[in-house]
Design a protein around this motif. Structure first.
Motif, PDB file in Angstrom:
ATOM      1  N   ARG A  28      62.498  16.593  18.241  1.00 42.55           N
ATOM      2  CA  ARG A  28      61.344  15.875  18.437  1.00 42.55           C
ATOM      3  C   ARG A  28      61.162  14.561  19.212  1.00 42.55           C
ATOM      4  N   GLU A  29      62.446  13.908  18.713  1.00 45.11           N
ATOM      5  CA  GLU A  29      62.475  12.387  19.529  1.00 45.11           C
ATOM      6  C   GLU A  29      62.456  12.795  21.121  1.00 45.11           C
ATOM      7  N   ILE A  30      63.363  13.589  21.622  1.00 46.76           N
ATOM      8  CA  ILE A  30      63.465  14.145  23.068  1.00 46.76           C
ATOM      9  C   ILE A  30      61.916  14.557  23.452  1.00 46.76           C
ATOM     10  N   TYR A  31      61.194  15.281  22.581  1.00 47.49           N
ATOM     11  CA  TYR A  31      60.133  15.611  23.013  1.00 47.49           C
ATOM     12  C   TYR A  31      58.957  14.264  23.332  1.00 47.49           C
ATOM     13  N   PRO A  60      44.490  27.875  23.238  1.00 47.33           N
ATOM     14  CA  PRO A  60      45.420  28.640  22.128  1.00 47.33           C
ATOM     15  C   PRO A  60      46.268  27.409  21.449  1.00 47.33           C
ATOM     16  N   TYR A  61      46.713  28.038  20.320  1.00 46.57           N
ATOM     17  CA  TYR A  61      47.346  27.163  19.340  1.00 46.57           C
ATOM     18  C   TYR A  61      48.504  26.065  19.881  1.00 46.57           C
ATOM     19  N   PRO A  62      49.352  27.008  20.706  1.00 42.14           N
ATOM     20  CA  PRO A  62      50.491  26.233  21.303  1.00 42.14           C
ATOM     21  C   PRO A  62      50.218  24.998  22.140  1.00 42.14           C
ATOM     22  N   THR A 110      53.643  22.671  25.556  1.00 45.97           N
ATOM     23  CA  THR A 110      53.399  23.432  24.551  1.00 45.97           C
ATOM     24  C   THR A 110      54.028  22.739  23.002  1.00 45.97           C
ATOM     25  N   MET A 111      53.831  23.407  22.099  1.00 41.47           N
ATOM     26  CA  MET A 111      54.204  22.676  20.940  1.00 41.47           C
ATOM     27  C   MET A 111      55.395  23.697  20.261  1.00 41.47           C
ATOM     28  N   PRO A 112      56.639  22.940  20.367  1.00 42.98           N
ATOM     29  CA  PRO A 112      57.668  23.949  19.949  1.00 42.98           C
ATOM     30  C   PRO A 112      57.875  23.853  18.552  1.00 42.98           C
ATOM     31  N   LYS A 113      58.424  25.148  17.848  1.00 45.66           N
ATOM     32  CA  LYS A 113      58.483  25.107  16.303  1.00 45.66           C
ATOM     33  C   LYS A 113      60.048  24.680  16.032  1.00 45.66           C
TER      34      LYS A 113
END
Length: 200
Positions: A28-31, A60-62, A110-113
């Motif tokens: 998350r720090e990288i993103y 869409p959710y992502p 996008t939103m990574p899980k």
């Protein structure tokens, strides 16, 4: 992460849950640090309007951050849109200022899980996975109160950060987003005018 931090697989008080959490925190720090320059998080999906103009479109959710929308028949042509709201599930709802009805290409981040198992894949370029390892080891050392080891991993992380940021800027050059112009805003139409000169 355990191999780099412990040198072997034994003699550590760190649980698998803690290590996994630090890995996800590092990702998350990288993103968050790279933001829209994180080329590996950019995606393009084809969307169709739910209703005719001036209807709304629920993404869409992502879709974490919307970059641009293009008509599928005119690649590269920016379609004006306006953010309306967020739904209860966190999805973005927008209104498109376009009469064609699509379909459209949606460019977004996008939103990574979070990772939870050994078979999960991190959305990080393979040649930059080492940065995730160094950041995770730094967090482990800080949690253990080992300042000297944490300082070492922090310096290694800083070196790898500089490499990743340079590549992010290099990969972003072909996009030329800063050179993209959008038309002037028409308050009566609640959207963009026909051209940048204000004509229909």
């Amino acid at each position: 992460v355990r191999r780099r931090y412990e040198r072997n697989g034994s003699g550590s008080d760190d649980t698998d849950t803690q290590v996994t959490q630090f890995i996800n925190d590092s990702r998350r720090e990288i993103y968050n640090t790279l933001g829209t320059n994180a080329w590996f998080l950019r995606r393009v999906e084809q969307l169709t309007m739910e209703t005719a103009y001036p209807g709304t479109l629920t993404l869409p959710y992502p879709v974490r951050q919307l970059l641009r929308i293009e008509n599928i028949n005119y690649p590269g042509h920016y379609v004006e849109h306006k953010g309306i709201s967020y739904t209860d599930s966190g999805r973005i709802q927008i209104a498109l200022h376009d009469y064609t009805g699509g379909p459209y290409y949606c460019h977004f981040m996008t939103m990574p899980k979070d990772l939870s198992g050994d078979s999960d894949r991190a959305m990080i370029p393979p040649n930059h996975v080492e940065l995730v390892v160094m950041l995770s080891c730094k967090r482990l050392a800080e949690a253990a109160g080992n300042i000297s080891v944490a300082t070492y991993f922090a310096s290694e992380s800083a070196r790898l950060w500089s490499i990743l940021k340079k590549e992010a800027l290099r990969m972003d050059r072909f996009r030329n987003e800063s050179m993209t112009t959008i038309p002037s805003y028409d308050s009566w139409r609640n959207g963009a005018t026909g051209t940048s000169m204000g004509y229909w």
